[in-house]
Structure formats: C-alpha cells, structure tokens
Design a protein around this motif. Structure first.
Motif, PDB file in Angstrom:
ATOM      1  N   ASN A   1       0.854  -1.192   0.000  1.00 51.25           N
ATOM      2  CA  ASN A   1       0.000   0.000   0.000  1.00 51.25           C
ATOM      3  C   ASN A   1       0.891   1.244   0.000  1.00 51.25           C
ATOM      4  N   MET A   2       0.251   2.396  -0.005  1.00 52.81           N
ATOM      5  CA  MET A   2       1.008   3.648  -0.107  1.00 52.81           C
ATOM      6  C   MET A   2       2.008   3.791   1.037  1.00 52.81           C
ATOM      7  N   ASP A   3       1.578   3.376   2.215  1.00 54.61           N
ATOM      8  CA  ASP A   3       2.445   3.472   3.376  1.00 54.61           C
ATOM      9  C   ASP A   3       3.712   2.613   3.187  1.00 54.61           C
TER      10      ASP A   3
ATOM     11  N   MET B   1     -12.450  -6.707 -14.414  1.00 55.00           N
ATOM     12  CA  MET B   1     -13.313  -7.892 -14.494  1.00 55.00           C
ATOM     13  C   MET B   1     -13.034  -8.867 -13.356  1.00 55.00           C
ATOM     14  N   ASN B   2     -11.779  -8.959 -12.996  1.00 54.94           N
ATOM     15  CA  ASN B   2     -11.352  -9.916 -11.977  1.00 54.94           C
ATOM     16  C   ASN B   2     -11.638  -9.418 -10.557  1.00 54.94           C
ATOM     17  N   GLU B   3     -11.952  -8.119 -10.456  1.00 56.56           N
ATOM     18  CA  GLU B   3     -12.137  -7.466  -9.148  1.00 56.56           C
ATOM     19  C   GLU B   3     -10.865  -7.572  -8.312  1.00 56.56           C
ATOM     20  N   GLY B   4      -9.763  -7.369  -8.981  1.00 55.81           N
ATOM     21  CA  GLY B   4      -8.472  -7.369  -8.292  1.00 55.81           C
ATOM     22  C   GLY B   4      -8.003  -5.950  -8.043  1.00 55.81           C
ATOM     23  N   LYS B   5      -6.706  -5.787  -8.012  1.00 51.03           N
ATOM     24  CA  LYS B   5      -6.137  -4.473  -7.700  1.00 51.03           C
ATOM     25  C   LYS B   5      -4.859  -4.260  -8.499  1.00 51.03           C
ATOM     26  N   LEU B   6      -4.662  -3.039  -8.945  1.00 49.50           N
ATOM     27  CA  LEU B   6      -3.435  -2.678  -9.662  1.00 49.50           C
ATOM     28  C   LEU B   6      -2.804  -1.486  -8.958  1.00 49.50           C
ATOM     29  N   GLN B   7      -1.526  -1.596  -8.669  1.00 51.71           N
ATOM     30  CA  GLN B   7      -0.810  -0.457  -8.077  1.00 51.71           C
ATOM     31  C   GLN B   7       0.398  -0.156  -8.956  1.00 51.71           C
TER      32      GLN B   7
ATOM     33  N   VAL C   1       3.671   2.390  -8.873  1.00 51.10           N
ATOM     34  CA  VAL C   1       4.449   3.384  -8.134  1.00 51.10           C
ATOM     35  C   VAL C   1       5.650   3.736  -8.993  1.00 51.10           C
ATOM     36  N   SER C   2       5.800   5.018  -9.255  1.00 52.85           N
ATOM     37  CA  SER C   2       6.940   5.449 -10.054  1.00 52.85           C
ATOM     38  C   SER C   2       7.332   6.828  -9.573  1.00 52.85           C
ATOM     39  N   ARG C   3       8.564   6.928  -9.093  1.00 53.37           N
ATOM     40  CA  ARG C   3       9.081   8.157  -8.486  1.00 53.37           C
ATOM     41  C   ARG C   3       8.098   8.646  -7.405  1.00 53.37           C
ATOM     42  N   PHE C   4       7.553   9.860  -7.514  1.00 57.71           N
ATOM     43  CA  PHE C   4       6.653  10.346  -6.457  1.00 57.71           C
ATOM     44  C   PHE C   4       5.203   9.886  -6.641  1.00 57.71           C
ATOM     45  N   GLY C   5       4.926   9.200  -7.721  1.00 56.42           N
ATOM     46  CA  GLY C   5       3.526   8.886  -8.032  1.00 56.42           C
ATOM     47  C   GLY C   5       3.070   7.539  -7.476  1.00 56.42           C
ATOM     48  N   TYR C   6       1.894   7.536  -6.894  1.00 58.74           N
ATOM     49  CA  TYR C   6       1.288   6.286  -6.411  1.00 58.74           C
ATOM     50  C   TYR C   6      -0.111   6.184  -7.006  1.00 58.74           C
ATOM     51  N   TYR C   7      -0.308   5.169  -7.828  1.00 61.85           N
ATOM     52  CA  TYR C   7      -1.618   4.978  -8.468  1.00 61.85           C
ATOM     53  C   TYR C   7      -2.194   3.651  -8.016  1.00 61.85           C
ATOM     54  N   GLU C   8      -3.483   3.669  -7.710  1.00 61.91           N
ATOM     55  CA  GLU C   8      -4.131   2.411  -7.326  1.00 61.91           C
ATOM     56  C   GLU C   8      -5.473   2.296  -8.030  1.00 61.91           C
ATOM     57  N   PHE C   9      -5.733   1.141  -8.580  1.00 58.43           N
ATOM     58  CA  PHE C   9      -7.006   0.883  -9.253  1.00 58.43           C
ATOM     59  C   PHE C   9      -7.596  -0.402  -8.694  1.00 58.43           C
ATOM     60  N   SER C  10      -8.879  -0.324  -8.312  1.00 60.37           N
ATOM     61  CA  SER C  10      -9.545  -1.536  -7.815  1.00 60.37           C
ATOM     62  C   SER C  10     -11.034  -1.383  -8.082  1.00 60.37           C
TER      63      SER C  10
ATOM     64  N   GLU D   1      -2.773  -7.530  -8.020  1.00 59.08           N
ATOM     65  CA  GLU D   1      -3.365  -8.475  -7.071  1.00 59.08           C
ATOM     66  C   GLU D   1      -4.611  -9.036  -7.729  1.00 59.08           C
ATOM     67  N   ILE D   2      -4.681 -10.356  -7.838  1.00 59.61           N
ATOM     68  CA  ILE D   2      -5.857 -10.929  -8.482  1.00 59.61           C
ATOM     69  C   ILE D   2      -6.677 -11.751  -7.504  1.00 59.61           C
ATOM     70  N   ASN D   3      -7.955 -11.805  -7.817  1.00 58.50           N
ATOM     71  CA  ASN D   3      -8.890 -12.639  -7.094  1.00 58.50           C
ATOM     72  C   ASN D   3      -8.823 -14.028  -7.725  1.00 58.50           C
ATOM     73  N   THR D   4      -8.305 -14.992  -6.982  1.00 53.25           N
ATOM     74  CA  THR D   4      -8.025 -16.303  -7.575  1.00 53.25           C
ATOM     75  C   THR D   4      -9.276 -17.167  -7.735  1.00 53.25           C
ATOM     76  N   GLN D   5     -10.395 -16.709  -7.200  1.00 55.67           N
ATOM     77  CA  GLN D   5     -11.632 -17.496  -7.330  1.00 55.67           C
ATOM     78  C   GLN D   5     -12.467 -17.097  -8.545  1.00 55.67           C
ATOM     79  N   ASP D   6     -11.935 -16.177  -9.306  1.00 52.87           N
ATOM     80  CA  ASP D   6     -12.620 -15.649 -10.474  1.00 52.87           C
ATOM     81  C   ASP D   6     -12.876 -16.767 -11.506  1.00 52.87           C
ATOM     82  N   THR D   7     -14.117 -16.842 -11.996  1.00 56.72           N
ATOM     83  CA  THR D   7     -14.429 -17.872 -12.999  1.00 56.72           C
ATOM     84  C   THR D   7     -14.833 -17.275 -14.355  1.00 56.72           C
ATOM     85  N   ASN D   8     -14.536 -15.984 -14.555  1.00 60.06           N
ATOM     86  CA  ASN D   8     -14.831 -15.352 -15.854  1.00 60.06           C
ATOM     87  C   ASN D   8     -14.131 -16.093 -16.989  1.00 60.06           C
ATOM     88  N   SER D   9     -14.765 -16.076 -18.150  1.00 62.21           N
ATOM     89  CA  SER D   9     -14.145 -16.782 -19.282  1.00 62.21           C
ATOM     90  C   SER D   9     -13.185 -15.877 -20.055  1.00 62.21           C
ATOM     91  N   TYR D  10     -13.293 -14.542 -19.841  1.00 61.12           N
ATOM     92  CA  TYR D  10     -12.453 -13.583 -20.546  1.00 61.12           C
ATOM     93  C   TYR D  10     -12.534 -13.723 -22.065  1.00 61.12           C
TER      94      TYR D  10
END
Lengths: 118, 290
Positions: free
Chosen positions: B11-13, B231-237, B239-248, B269-278
């Motif tokens: 996380n950011m901290d 779609m997976n309901e996961g998380k993307l972070q 971090v580059s230099r001073f920037g912190y981006y998070e998507f969920s 970070e992915i939700n491993t129980q995801d059953t989407n066919s993509y």
C-alpha cells in the motif's frame, strides 16, 4: 489456383512465445513485402502459447502504416488464435488504425493538468 | 548508517517507507547501511521487489547493505521466497508452495521471465485458478515485464516476486525496476520537463499513449491489464518516483508520495476465485478483425 502464402509464426521466430518486439518485426518483415506484391497472406499462430500486445503491435499493427484498411482486409488472414487472443488482436488492430490515422493525435490529446515541481 | 524498515504492506504506506530509505541514503557511496527490521511487524513477501530497487541502487554505488533484528517469522517468509539469498543466507523450502520466489532478471529476459512463471505456477499449490484466468494473469505479467524492459533503462535489471494469500484468495505479484521512472520517459517524449510523476502515470494509462519511438503503435499494455483487473475485481498499483496509483473495484486514485521511489514498481493483485471466461460470447473471425 489459390496462391495464398502461409506464414507459420512459431516456426519463423523459433519459439512458441510471441512476446518480443524483435520477433514481431521478423513477422512484419516477411508479411510486408508479400503484401506489396499483392499476395494474400495467412498468418498462422498454431503452437503459439503466449501472445502479447507488444508483439502484435509490431507484427500486425504496423501493417497499417504501409497499407490501407482495405488492402489489409483483403489480403491478410489470421488462423490458429484462440477466441481471447482474437479479441486481443482486434484491440491491437483498432489501436493501430487510430494511431496511423493521426499519429500525433495521441500526444496532442493530452492536456497536462497540474505539473508540480518535484 | 542504520535505517528502520518498518512494517511493509502493498500500500502507499509500504511504498513510502521504502522510498524513505532511498531518500535517506541518496548520496551514499562506499558506505555501510544496516536495514533494521526491529519495527517490522509484517512484510508482504511480494514487496521485496521494490525494496530491492533501493538495495540495488545502493550496491551499485559500492555500498555494503546488511540486515539486522529480523524476527523469526519474517525471516521465515523472506527465506522462503529466496529474498534473503541476496544477503547470502540460505533459502528454506516453500512447503505450501505459495511463493513465486524473488528473482533478478536481466533487462531483456522476457522469455526467461515467462519460463519462471511457467515453472512456478504450473502444477504447484499456487493457486487453483481457471485456465482463462491463469492465461490472462500471465499475459498481464509478461506485458508489465516488457514495459520495464523497454522503458526503464534499469542498469540492475528487473526484480520480480509473487505471493499467494490462500485465506484471502488473493495472489499478489510485483515487478519492479531501478530505472528512470515513467516521469522521465514522459518528460523526454513530450519535451515537457515539468511533468509530475502523477501526471506521467495518468498519461501512460491512456490507451494508445506510449513513449516508444519509431512510428509503431503501442500503449495498450496497461489498458489491457486494467480491463482484466476490473473484471477480476483485483487491484493494480503503479508506483513510479513520487507517483502512487491504485485501481480496484472501488475506483482509481492517484496521489503524490512523500518520498521519491527510485524506479517503477507495478503490483497486481488478483482474485483467484474468479471464474470469468475472458472471452466474448460470439467468436471473432479474421474478417471481423481487419
């Protein structure tokens, strides 16, 4: 007589992994001269186990820099891709069409907001 | 010099703490740095990748970096994921097979990175996921790795580590580099020397934007990953230099960090129980594509 030429990607790049730009360029450099001669080309992805956008941008997306949409549509076919990889290719192709329609547009479209000193 | 590591989570901290170590040691050369883990209550194993960014930069300046006061629990985690081998300590077996061990890759080792994913994700305890999910996850990780290969200019290579959290059904994987950062890439490309780290990350996330030169289309990788994570309901972070981006699932946010992280780190970070066919219900044919 069907003089369509098939390019077997995995054989050409010597790997089932379509991931690098260099390998994408190898495919592009085979396809482009054939299309210039008006030949029909099938790009065959059988035995490919991994495919990413970087490779496709270079191998196929780049064709839109040399040929019109109509030319690509009439001369190029792809085979051997799974449904999800076909979707990936569709995204790459749509992106390439936009890019070559207005290569500078992507840059100009960006209006930077707050630029702090760091 | 002794520096507190503190508790490190994804996380950011956690990233701020790592970036603070970089800041405190910025101009050190031929010196000694002790990373003190006495205040570290937990260390999320995948976060060793960004920590190694700081260590690699210090070692590049011929500094001697060592660790001290590591609790037995954290030592076990960081030996299990092979991280402590960078301090010449032996690793211990990962009996539950919840780890993709810490590994340093050369900058253009995309195929070796894929082999690493194959060998650690196949037929092991990590985790039982659908074929479609496994494929999208690997594709996303390879895209991130290639982004680092092309854009980072990292002299020390690319660092990767993954950890499965079985109770939470979450799998975190982090790819980090000690390179120039997204900000520098965007500054060079746009010619705007004042682009901030946060603006640069926002720029890189727009579909079609790429700092690659040579009249080739690009700029799809991060967008594809975001679509997958949505779609997976996961998380993307990112971090580059001073920037912190998070998507969920709860949206996306970008913030300026207190300290300068000397590179780029992408965590998915992915939700491993995801059953989407993509996959769309109707299959695309060659004619639909061109």
């Amino acid at each position: 007589m069907d003089d369509r030429i098939t390019i077997k990607v995995a054989d050409l790049i010597g790997s089932p992994l379509c991931i690098s730009a260099e390998d994408g360029q190898k495919v592009f450099e085979k396809v482009e001269p054939l299309l210039k001669k008006g030949k029909s080309v099938t790009i065959f992805f059988d035995h490919v186990t991994m495919l990413v956008s970087l490779f496709l941008n270079v191998a196929i997306g780049q064709l839109y820099g040399s040929f019109s949409e109509e030319e690509v549509r009439s001369l190029v076919k792809v085979e051997g891709l799974s449904g999800d990889d076909m979707e990936l290719l569709k995204r790459v192709v749509d992106n390439a069409k936009k890019y070559y329609a207005n290569p500078k547009g992507y840059d100009a479209a960006w209006q930077d907001g707050e630029n702090e000193d760091e | 010099m002794k520096l507190e590591v503190g508790t490190i989570r994804s996380n950011m901290d956690g990233f701020n703490r790592i970036a603070r170590i970089a800041k405190e040691t910025r101009n050190m050369l031929l010196d000694s740095i002790d990373l003190d883990f006495s205040g570290c209550r937990f260390f999320e194993a995948n976060m060793v990748a960004p920590l190694y960014v700081v260590i690699a930069r210090l070692r590049n300046e011929l500094n001697d970096v060592s660790i001290q006061n590591v609790s037995s629990e954290i030592e076990r985690i960081l030996k299990k994921n092979h991280f402590f081998t960078v301090f010449n300590m032996a690793s211990i077996p990962d009996n539950n097979q919840t780890t993709l061990p810490f590994k340093i890759f050369k900058l253009h080792a995309g195929e070796q990175f894929y082999d690493y994913l194959e060998s650690y994700m196949k037929g092991r305890g990590i985790p039982r996921m659908t074929e479609a999910l496994t494929k999208r996850f690997r594709q996303s990780l390879v895209e991130i790795f290639l982004n680092a290969s092309i854009h980072s200019d990292s002299a020390s290579g690319i660092f990767a580590c993954g950890q499965f959290f079985p109770q939470k059904h979450r799998f975190d994987f982090t790819i980090a580099d000690a390179g120039i950062g997204i900000r520098e890439n965007v500054r060079r490309y746009t010619g705007n020397k004042k682009v901030s780290s946060c603006s640069a990350i926002n720029w890189a996330l727009i579909e079609g934007n790429t700092t690659k030169t040579g009249r080739q289309p690009g700029g799809l990788g991060l967008k594809l990953i975001k679509d997958f994570i949505r779609m997976n309901e996961g998380k993307l972070q990112i971090v580059s230099r001073f920037g912190y981006y998070e998507f969920s699932a709860s949206g996306d946010a970008i913030e300026k960090m207190d300290h300068d992280f000397p590179g780029t780190s992408v965590n998915i970070e992915i939700n491993t129980q995801d059953t989407n066919s993509y996959c769309l219900k109707t299959e695309l044919s060659s004619d639909d594509i061109f």
